[in-house]
Each structure stands twice: as structure tokens, then as C-alpha cells.
Design a protein around this motif. Structure first.
Motif, PDB file in Angstrom:
ATOM      1  N   PRO B 277     -71.622  21.020  37.849  1.00  0.00           N
ATOM      2  CA  PRO B 277     -70.623  21.152  39.002  1.00  0.00           C
ATOM      3  C   PRO B 277     -70.460  22.734  39.130  1.00  0.00           C
ATOM      4  O   PRO B 277     -70.128  23.520  38.402  1.00  0.00           O
ATOM      5  N   VAL B 279     -68.255  25.173  42.094  1.00  0.00           N
ATOM      6  CA  VAL B 279     -67.434  25.353  43.376  1.00  0.00           C
ATOM      7  C   VAL B 279     -68.168  26.205  44.568  1.00  0.00           C
ATOM      8  O   VAL B 279     -68.209  25.650  45.635  1.00  0.00           O
ATOM      9  N   ASP B 282     -70.619  23.756  46.351  1.00  0.00           N
ATOM     10  CA  ASP B 282     -69.725  22.672  47.199  1.00  0.00           C
ATOM     11  C   ASP B 282     -69.100  23.642  48.613  1.00  0.00           C
ATOM     12  O   ASP B 282     -69.243  23.021  49.771  1.00  0.00           O
ATOM     13  N   TYR B 283     -68.932  24.831  48.269  1.00  0.00           N
ATOM     14  CA  TYR B 283     -68.550  25.553  49.620  1.00  0.00           C
ATOM     15  C   TYR B 283     -69.876  25.964  50.530  1.00  0.00           C
ATOM     16  O   TYR B 283     -69.771  25.722  51.708  1.00  0.00           O
ATOM     17  N   ARG B 285     -72.627  23.784  50.606  1.00  0.00           N
ATOM     18  CA  ARG B 285     -72.686  22.309  51.238  1.00  0.00           C
ATOM     19  C   ARG B 285     -71.656  22.289  52.576  1.00  0.00           C
ATOM     20  O   ARG B 285     -72.080  21.737  53.554  1.00  0.00           O
ATOM     21  N   LEU B 286     -70.390  22.468  52.230  1.00  0.00           N
ATOM     22  CA  LEU B 286     -69.457  22.385  53.259  1.00  0.00           C
ATOM     23  C   LEU B 286     -69.893  23.243  54.545  1.00  0.00           C
ATOM     24  O   LEU B 286     -69.905  22.917  55.752  1.00  0.00           O
ATOM     25  N   SER B 328     -66.320  29.146  54.754  1.00  0.00           N
ATOM     26  CA  SER B 328     -66.572  28.398  53.558  1.00  0.00           C
ATOM     27  C   SER B 328     -67.540  29.168  52.804  1.00  0.00           C
ATOM     28  O   SER B 328     -67.467  29.428  51.632  1.00  0.00           O
ATOM     29  N   GLY B 332     -66.842  30.773  49.029  1.00  0.00           N
ATOM     30  CA  GLY B 332     -67.607  30.511  47.857  1.00  0.00           C
ATOM     31  C   GLY B 332     -68.360  31.486  47.319  1.00  0.00           C
ATOM     32  O   GLY B 332     -68.165  31.644  46.051  1.00  0.00           O
ATOM     33  N   ARG B 370     -61.255  24.732  42.400  1.00  0.00           N
ATOM     34  CA  ARG B 370     -61.509  23.352  42.810  1.00  0.00           C
ATOM     35  C   ARG B 370     -60.200  23.188  43.635  1.00  0.00           C
ATOM     36  O   ARG B 370     -60.525  22.474  44.891  1.00  0.00           O
ATOM     37  N   PHE B 373     -60.517  24.847  46.887  1.00  0.00           N
ATOM     38  CA  PHE B 373     -61.438  24.319  47.846  1.00  0.00           C
ATOM     39  C   PHE B 373     -61.122  23.071  48.434  1.00  0.00           C
ATOM     40  O   PHE B 373     -61.096  22.800  49.643  1.00  0.00           O
ATOM     41  N   ARG B 374     -60.319  22.148  47.726  1.00  0.00           N
ATOM     42  CA  ARG B 374     -59.652  20.840  48.549  1.00  0.00           C
ATOM     43  C   ARG B 374     -58.710  21.466  49.463  1.00  0.00           C
ATOM     44  O   ARG B 374     -58.801  20.840  50.719  1.00  0.00           O
TER      45      ARG B 374
END
Ligand code: HEM
Ligand SMILES: [Fe+2]
Ligand SMILES: [Fe+2]
Lengths: 150, 426
Positions: B277, B279, B282-283, B285-286, B328, B332, B370, B373-374
Motif C-alpha cells: 500500500p 499513499v 493512490d494520489y 491514481r486519483l 493530487s 503525492g 492516509r 489523503f481521505r
């Protein structure tokens, strides 16, 4: 494989693959496999550093007269990586996942930017300045590999 | 033999040099969020003073702030070529970017010519200094796809600034440039696509494979994409004098080029060797999802003029591109760069062994990244509703401000740990 960039560049990728396997095994807390994979990764890294430090760098230094420049920084970063590898070895022996993953994340960043500098600058330059010496240097590096594996 | 140009292995600049940029950036994000929360009524149209002010808080105060700092750090590594007079360039461009962005925002909000004037002078100084230094460095750089992308991005930035200065002089009432509407369009497209997107493209070639150990971008793509997008932007800017069919083809190719980049990035990331995992992943991908959404919203506008002429359309497009995509990806990236630099400088300064100092992962607590990020994700979702229900702005601005504060705390915590373990910040 007749350039240093090809030869050592693909060795970087081979090391990356071993790194990813070892890290994945630790992530799954599959410790037996982790110890084995990490051992292979560590050996591959040690071999790679040795090829550079005992064969490539000295040749580069004597050709260019630069013994305090690029190769010195590269040697320093090797020392930093060796130290992280030692820490990872301790972590894998103690089955300490957190410690291993913290060190492996750090090593990955350091290793990737180190490899980038070599692949973008040092290797192409070595290919240029070594001229006829290049072939024999690559052969010597290949030979050092087959010795290690016995 | 003398040291050839392009080969530099100088040690990284001191920790505080890029960090001053990274630690200032969230403050402008907070400023933008406060403007959103305080004046939801003003969010109904893109031309209100508040929207123009907050747009530049985001593009100059947040995005350009981080990107300038990151380029000063990165060019020695990827291009083998540091910026000349790096410390002076960093000091001047940082101070003038902070003051210049604040002045330009004040100009938008008050309409005072003096504020526009100081904004123009300060931002002019900032980018003149940075661009001359960056151009010098890039001229000596080792060729490669990343350097190629950065070169086009820097060219895009230059055009953006020139057009922005002309537009600001116009607003101050000092000068009326010709073809104002085309100039605004060109300013926006060179700023967002030419500078921001092309820089992300160039940097992605390097960092996407490096962070997650993915295969490299296909050379067939990475070699020409940045140059092709830039050429299309030039044609796009010339659209008023092109036949309408040609302008449509240019636009379609631009959209296709952007989607190609997104598809390649998502595909490579799905083939990554490191599956932990992360962060930053994820950033990214967003960011990529938002870029797809931006292109989709834009395509709908091409086909449906009523949507293109609505007030909501440009606001939605801007939110998706600036907040969803650019902010984003930048956020990230900060979560990789800052912890790594904190570890790197601590190790180098103390000559410490691995066990005796925190690792990169200890620099910022995972749970906090995390959580941030949310918050960022929630802020993005709420912001998307604002063009349709401006009253949502209060909640959206509030969450965005909270997210920016937590980002700031997280970055500061890395510096705090660095200092607590005996690192010397300056
Ligand atoms: C990285 C740099 C920049 C980016 C990405 C950027 C982006 C933008 C965007 C997206 C808009 C449209 C705002 C909207 O539709 O609400 C805009 C408008 C504007 N920008 Fe920038 N900008 C940048 C730098 C600058 C600079 C340095 C200046 C001035 C010194 C400037 C002056 C203006 C002005 C005056 C307008 C309003 C145009 C008008 O309505 O008269 N910009 N910019
Ligand atoms: Fe090396
Ligand atoms: Fe190497």
C-alpha cells in the motif's frame, strides 16, 4: 551486450527484480522465503558493487584522471546502500517486518536515483572514454560473475 | 581531461533549499480554501475576483511553488546539471513568488492597479531568475525523455508568464493587448497543459517506474509525446486563424495525447513489482482518474454548445484539472520527496548507520498521510458540486482547508524528526 550501459544497466534490473521478490515475501510475512530471497538480492548487490568498485571505477579514473569526482560520490552512495542492506539483513533475521519495510522503502529511493545517475551519466561516459578497453572490461566483469556463483 | 558539461555528481543542495518551497505551498492551499469557504456566492462564475484570486493561489502559490522547489532538487539527478547560482536563485525566486502571488491575489480581489503592478514586477523577477537558471541548466543537460519533457514544460511556463503579465497589465488599466480573448485562452492552456501537465509527464517517465518498480514507459510514446502535445498547443493557440475543421482536429489530437499518457501510466502501475500500500500511488491514481474526467467533461463541451457556454462548465473543468489532477499528483510526490530528503540529509550529516536514525517511513506517520489523503478526496468530491450548488462551497472550502493544514503538519513532522535526531536544517 557490448556496452557498459547495457551490461550494468541490465544488472540493475536484475537486482530490482530480486529486491521486489524479497520485499513481497516480507510483506506477506513469509519469512523462510524472505530470508532466501533477501540473501539472493544481497549477494547480487554485493557483486554489482564489487564489479563497479574494482573494475569499472578504477578504469574510469585512470582514463579521465577524475578520482575525486563522480566515482567518489558513487562509492559513497554504495556505502550508504551497504549500510541499509545490513539493516535489512538484521530485520529479516529478526522477522521484524516494520523495520524491514522502512529500510527497503529508503533503499529503493536511494538505489533508484543512484542507478539513474549511473545509467544517464557515468555508464555512457565510460563507454565513450574507455574505447578499446571496453570489451575486455566487460569480459572481466562477466568472468567475476561466474566465479561468484561457484 | 576537464569535467565534461552534463556530468555533475555534486551532492544534493542542503535540506532547507527545497523545503522552503514545500513548506510554503500548503499555506497558499489554505488561502485558496478560505476564499472558497468565505464567498460561495462568488463561485458561480469563473470571472469573479475571488475565483481568479484562488485560481492563482493554487496555480502559483501551491503548484508552481512545489514544482520550482522540486526542479531545483531534481535537475542535478535527472539531468546531471544543477542550476547555476542555485542558492541565490532559490532565495530570490522563493521570496518573490510568495510576495508576487499574494500581490496578484490582492490585485484580483481589490482591483487596485498598484497591487497588480507589484504582482507583475515580483512575479516577473521570480520567473525571470528561475527561467534563466533553468534554461542554463537544461542547455547543458544530458538528453533523455524526462529532460525533453521538462524542456517543453519550461517553454510552456515562459509563454504562460508572458501572457499572464500582459493580462495583468490590462486589468490594471495600463495597457490593452490585442485579441484579449485569445490571449486568455492561450494563457490558460499553456499554463495548465503546457506547463503543469507536461512537467508531470516528464517527471512521470522517471518516477513512475522508480517508485513502484514498473516497466518503463514505451520509448515510442515517451520520445515524442511531450513535443507533440506542445506543438498541438501552439496550433490550439492559433485556432482563431485556422479553419474550424483544423481546429477541431487539433483539439481531438490533444485530448487523445492526454488520454494516451493516462492509459500508459495506469497500465504500468497495474504491472508494478512493488505491491505494498502506498499513499503516493493512490494520489497518482486519483490524479489520473481526474485527468480522464477532465477530458470527458471537455469532450462533452465540444459536442454540446449549451454546456460549453454554461457557467458551470469551466469551473468544473478547472476543479477536475487543478484540484483533482495537478494538486493530487503534487501532494503525492511531496510524500516521497520530503521523507527521502529528511532521511538522506540526516544520514549524510551524522554519518549515521541505518539502525540509529529513523527510516524514510518513520519521517511522516503513515496513518496521518492516509487521513490527509481521505480529506483531500472528500474535498475534491465536494468541490465538484460547487459549480452547481455554490452553497456547498462552505463545506468544500472547510474540508480543503483542513486537508491543507494536515498536509502542512505532516511535512513539518518530517522536519521536526530530522531536527530531533540531530539534523542541521540550515
Ligand atoms: C503557472 C502559472 C499560471 C497558471 C497555471 C495560470 C492559470 C490561469 C488560469 C487557469 C486562469 C483562468 C482563471 C479563470 O478562468 O477563472 C488565469 C487567468 C489569469 N491569469 Fe494566470 N496563471 C499563471 C500565472 C499567471 C501570472 C504570473 C500572471 C500575472 C502576472 C497571471 C495573470 C492572470 C490574469 C490577469 C488572468 C485573468 C485574465 C482576465 O480575465 O483578464 N497568471 N490564469
Ligand atoms: Fe553503483
Ligand atoms: Fe550500478
Amino acid at each position: 551486450m557490448n556496452t557498459i550501459l547495457d551490461f550494468l544497466g541490465s544488472d540493475h534490473h536484475a537486482c530490482d527484480d530480486l529486491f521486489a521478490s524479497a520485499e513481497a515475501a516480507v510483506a506477506q510475512k513469509n519469512w523462510d522465503s524472505a530470508r532466501e530471497q533477501f540473501g539472493r538480492f544481497q549477494a547480487a548487490m554485493a557483486h554489482h558493487f564489487t564489479m563497479e568498485e574494482t573494475l569499472l571505477f578504477p578504469a574510469f579514473e585512470s582514463r579521465t584522471g577524475m578520482s575525486t569526482g563522480p566515482t567518489q560520490v558513487m562509492r559513497m552512495e554504495h556505502a550508504q546502500m551497504r549500510d541499509l542492506l545490513q539493516g535489512m539483513q538484521d530485520a529479516v533475521a529478526a522477522a521484524n517486518q516494520n523495520s524491514f519495510l522502512g529500510l527497503s522503502e529508503t533503499l529503493n529511493m536511494l538505489m533508484q536515483q543512484h542507478n539513474l545517475k549511473e545509467e544517464n551519466m557515468l555508464y555512457p561516459m565510460s563507454d565513450r572514454v574507455l574505447g578499446s578497453e571496453r570489451e575486455s572490461l566487460i569480459r572481466a566483469m562477466q568472468a567475476s560473475g561466474s566465479q561468484d556463483e561457484t | 581531461m576537464s569535467q565534461p558539461a552534463g556530468l555533475s555528481f555534486e551532492q544534493a543542495p542542503q535540506f532547507s533549499l527545497p523545503l522552503r518551497f514545500f513548506l510554503t505551498a500548503p499555506l497558499f492551499l489554505i488561502a485558496a480554501a478560505i476564499l472558497i469557504a468565505l464567498s460561495p456566492d462568488a463561485l458561480a462564475s469563473r470571472w469573479t475576483p475571488q475565483v481568479l484570486a484562488l485560481t492563482h493561489a493554487l496555480t502559483l502559490g501551491f503548484l508552481a511553488m512545489v514544482m520550482l522547489g522540486a526542479l531545483m532538487q531534481m535537475l542535478p539527478v535527472v539531468a546531471g546539471s544543477p542550476l547555476p547560482a542555485l542558492h541565490l536563485v532559490a532565495r530570490i525566486s522563493h521570496v518573490s513568488l510568495v510576495l508576487g502571488t499574494a500581490a496578484l491575489m490582492t490585485g484580483f480581489l481589490t482591483g487596485k492597479a498598484a497591487a497588480y503592478g507589484s504582482g507583475v514586477v515580483l512575479l516577473g523577477v521570480c520567473f525571470a531568475v528561475f527561467l534563466v537558471a533553468a534554461a542554463t541548466s537544461l542547455a547543458r543537460a544530458v538528453a533523455g525523455v524526462t529532460v525533453n519533457g521538462i524542456r517543453f514544460a519550461v517553454l510552456g511556463l515562459t509563454l504562460t508568464i508572458l501572457l499572464g503579465v500582459a493580462l495583468a497589465l490590462l486589468r490594471a488599466g495600463w495597457w490593452t493587448p490585442p485579441a484579449i480573448e485569445s490571449a486568455i485562452n492561450a494563457h490558460v492552456s499553456f499554463g495548465l497543459v503546457g506547463w503543469v501537465l507536461l512537467l508531470v509527464v516528464g517527471v512521470a517517465y522517471q518516477v513512475v517506474p522508480m517508485f513502484q518498480l514498473t516497466p518503463p514507459y514505451p520509448p515510442r510514446l515517451s520520445r515524442w509525446l511531450a513535443g507533440a502535445l506542445f506543438a498541438l498547443l501552439l496550433l490550439h493557440a492559433a485556432a482563431p486563424v485556422l479553419p474550424p475543421v483544423a481546429a477541431r482536429i487539433v483539439d481531438a489530437l490533444l485530448a487523445a495525447g492526454i488520454l494516451l499518457f493516462v492509459a500508459a501510466t495506469l497500465h504500468l502501475q497495474s504491472r508494478r513489482r512493488r505491491k505494498l500500500p502506498d499513499v503516493t500511488l493512490d494520489y497518482w491514481r486519483l490524479g489520473m482518474a481526474s485527468l480522464i474526467a477532465s477530458v470527458a467533461v471537455w469532450i462533452v463541451a465540444q459536442a454540446w454548445p449549451a454546456w460549453a457556454d454554461s457557467d458551470a462548465y469551466p469551473l468544473l473543468l478547472g476543479t477536475l484539472f487543478i484540484g483533482g489532477f495537478a494538486a493530487s499528483v503534487v501532494n503525492g510526490m511531496l510524500y516521497k520527496i520530503v521523507p527521502f530528503l529528511a532521511w538522506f540529509h540526516l544520514q549524510a550529516q551524522l554519518q549515521a548507520t541505518a539502525g540509529s536514525i529513523p527510516t524514510m517511513k518513520d519521517m511522516i506517520a503513515e496513518r496521518w498521510m492516509r487521513g490527509q489523503f481521505r480529506l483531500h478526496l472528500i474535498a475534491c468530491v465536494l468541490l465538484l458540486g460547487v459549480p452547481f450548488w455554490p452553497q456547498l462551497g462552505i463545506a468544500a472550502g472547510g474540508v480543503l482547508a483542513l486537508s491543507a493544514v494536515v498536509l502542512w503538519i505532516n511535512l513539518l513532522s518530517a522536519v521536526r524528526r530530522f531536527i530531533a535526531h540531530g539534523g542541521d536544517f540550515y
